[in-house]
Design a protein around this motif. Structure first.
Motif, short mmCIF file in Angstrom:
data_model
loop_
_atom_site.label_atom_id
_atom_site.label_comp_id
_atom_site.label_asym_id
_atom_site.label_seq_id
_atom_site.Cartn_x
_atom_site.Cartn_y
_atom_site.Cartn_z
N LYS A 188 116.90 16.05 124.56
CA LYS A 188 116.66 16.89 124.94
C LYS A 188 117.96 16.22 126.08
N GLU A 189 118.87 15.59 126.23
CA GLU A 189 119.25 14.89 127.68
C GLU A 189 120.10 15.62 127.36
N ILE A 190 121.21 16.34 126.31
CA ILE A 190 122.00 17.68 126.64
C ILE A 190 120.65 19.10 126.04
N PRO A 191 121.71 20.01 127.31
CA PRO A 191 120.83 20.69 127.10
C PRO A 191 121.29 21.91 125.64
N SER A 192 120.18 22.38 125.31
CA SER A 192 120.63 23.28 124.06
C SER A 192 119.62 24.67 124.21
N VAL A 242 110.77 19.62 112.39
CA VAL A 242 112.33 20.35 113.19
C VAL A 242 112.68 20.57 114.36
N LEU A 243 113.65 21.02 114.41
CA LEU A 243 114.32 21.66 115.92
C LEU A 243 115.05 23.12 114.92
N ALA A 244 115.39 23.56 116.12
CA ALA A 244 116.24 24.99 115.76
C ALA A 244 117.07 25.55 117.29
N PHE A 245 118.08 25.29 117.61
CA PHE A 245 118.76 25.43 118.27
C PHE A 245 120.03 26.53 117.69
N ARG A 246 120.44 26.92 119.27
CA ARG A 246 122.19 27.91 119.09
C ARG A 246 123.08 27.09 118.53
N ASP A 247 123.32 27.79 117.36
CA ASP A 247 125.73 27.10 117.67
C ASP A 247 126.10 26.75 118.46
N ILE A 248 127.04 26.14 119.51
CA ILE A 248 127.48 26.36 120.18
C ILE A 248 128.58 27.52 119.97
N ASN A 249 129.11 27.54 119.08
CA ASN A 249 130.61 27.98 118.34
C ASN A 249 129.86 28.97 117.29
N PRO A 250 129.30 29.84 117.96
CA PRO A 250 128.62 30.69 116.94
C PRO A 250 130.00 31.67 115.84
N GLN A 251 129.37 31.98 114.16
CA GLN A 251 130.16 32.81 113.65
C GLN A 251 129.50 33.46 113.64
N ALA A 252 128.67 34.18 113.44
CA ALA A 252 127.84 35.79 113.46
C ALA A 252 126.97 35.80 114.90
N PRO A 253 126.17 37.13 115.18
CA PRO A 253 125.53 36.93 116.11
C PRO A 253 124.55 36.71 116.08
N VAL A 254 124.17 35.96 115.03
CA VAL A 254 122.82 35.62 115.19
C VAL A 254 123.84 34.21 114.41
N HIS A 255 123.33 32.98 114.61
CA HIS A 255 123.78 31.48 114.26
C HIS A 255 123.30 30.22 115.04
N VAL A 256 122.72 29.84 113.85
CA VAL A 256 121.04 29.02 114.85
C VAL A 256 120.85 27.31 113.79
N LEU A 257 121.25 26.89 114.44
CA LEU A 257 121.23 25.36 113.63
C LEU A 257 120.06 24.95 113.38
N VAL A 258 119.63 24.30 112.23
CA VAL A 258 117.91 24.35 111.93
C VAL A 258 118.24 22.75 111.90
N ILE A 259 117.46 21.36 112.07
CA ILE A 259 118.07 19.62 112.00
C ILE A 259 117.05 19.01 111.75
N PRO A 260 116.08 17.97 110.98
CA PRO A 260 115.53 17.50 110.79
C PRO A 260 115.09 16.74 112.59
N LYS A 261 114.22 16.11 113.11
CA LYS A 261 114.20 15.11 114.14
C LYS A 261 114.27 14.18 113.91
N LEU A 262 114.22 13.86 113.05
CA LEU A 262 114.13 12.13 112.08
C LEU A 262 115.08 12.38 111.06
N ARG A 263 116.45 11.27 111.62
CA ARG A 263 117.23 12.00 110.48
C ARG A 263 117.05 10.92 109.10
N ASP A 264 116.86 9.89 109.38
CA ASP A 264 116.10 8.97 108.07
C ASP A 264 117.62 9.23 107.26
#
Ligand code: AMP
Length: 187
Positions: free
Chosen positions: A84-88, A97-119
């Motif tokens: 949360k150092e930078i906003p999303s 996991v964390l899911a947040f909106r893509d900053i450069n959306p390619q569709a009306p809904v464009h969400v990125l889902v990422i693991p909190k631990l990259r491992d």
């Protein structure tokens, strides 16, 4: 005096090359490995698609540059989003996991889902048996995101793995796309 611009049909992309005396139509199967399917109003096609051509080259170049840093273990922009150092714009979050909106959306809904631990999961191509649980969790989280966004009846989940697929951030992420008619094949 010559001008060139791209537009698209359902199965191919057309290059219109207008000269002083002739107009030539050239069908292209696809623009290149990092092209993005056109999604906007036809009224904006010439301007938008000309910039898409250079954007395609930019994407390929930045993907190659990002790939050179991929295995250094260096933090990515997504670490700062997780901390949360930078906003999303967060759509869904749980302990894994964390899911947040893509900053450069390619569709009306464009969400990125990422693991909190990259491992070690800089990209899907690095997946190992120990990652099975988190990979399944990410897919299920993508379905939860689709439900929350009201697109569960039709959506796409994309993972770009490696520079050839134009991956630009080396922290595994699933793109959840929807809210419009999606075309196939992708670029
Ligand atoms: P990929 O090209 O598959 O690696 O996707 C990386 C995605 O991250 C791109 O779609 C970017 O638009 C997106 N992205 C990069 N920085 C941010 C950010 N700060 N917030 C949200 N999305 C981002």
């Amino acid at each position: 005096m010559a001008a060139a611009f791209f537009t698209s049909s359902s199965s191919s992309t057309l290059l219109f090359r207008r000269t002083a005396t002739a107009v030539t139509f050239v069908a292209l199967k696809q623009l290149g490995p990092c092209s993005i399917p056109p999604i906007h109003s036809p009224f904006h096609l010439p301007q938008r698609t000309m910039s898409r051509v250079s954007a395609t080259h930019d994407e390929e170049a930045s993907a190659r540059a990002a790939a050179t840093e991929a295995n250094t273990g260096a933090p990515t922009i997504f670490d700062k989003i997780i901390s949360k150092e930078i906003p999303s714009s967060i759509v869904y979050e749980d302990e894994k996991v964390l899911a947040f909106r893509d900053i450069n959306p390619q569709a009306p809904v464009h969400v990125l889902v990422i693991p909190k631990l990259r491992d070690g999961l800089t990209e899907l191509g690095k997946a190992e048996p120990r990652h099975e649980d988190i990979l399944g969790h990410l897919l299920h989280a993508s379905k939860i995101v689709a439900e929350k966004e009201g697109i569960v009846d039709g959506f796409r989940v994309v993972i770009n793995s490696g520079a050839t697929a134009c991956q630009s951030v080396y922290h595994l992420h699933l793109h959840v796309l929807g809210g419009r008619q999606l075309k196939w094949p992708p670029g």
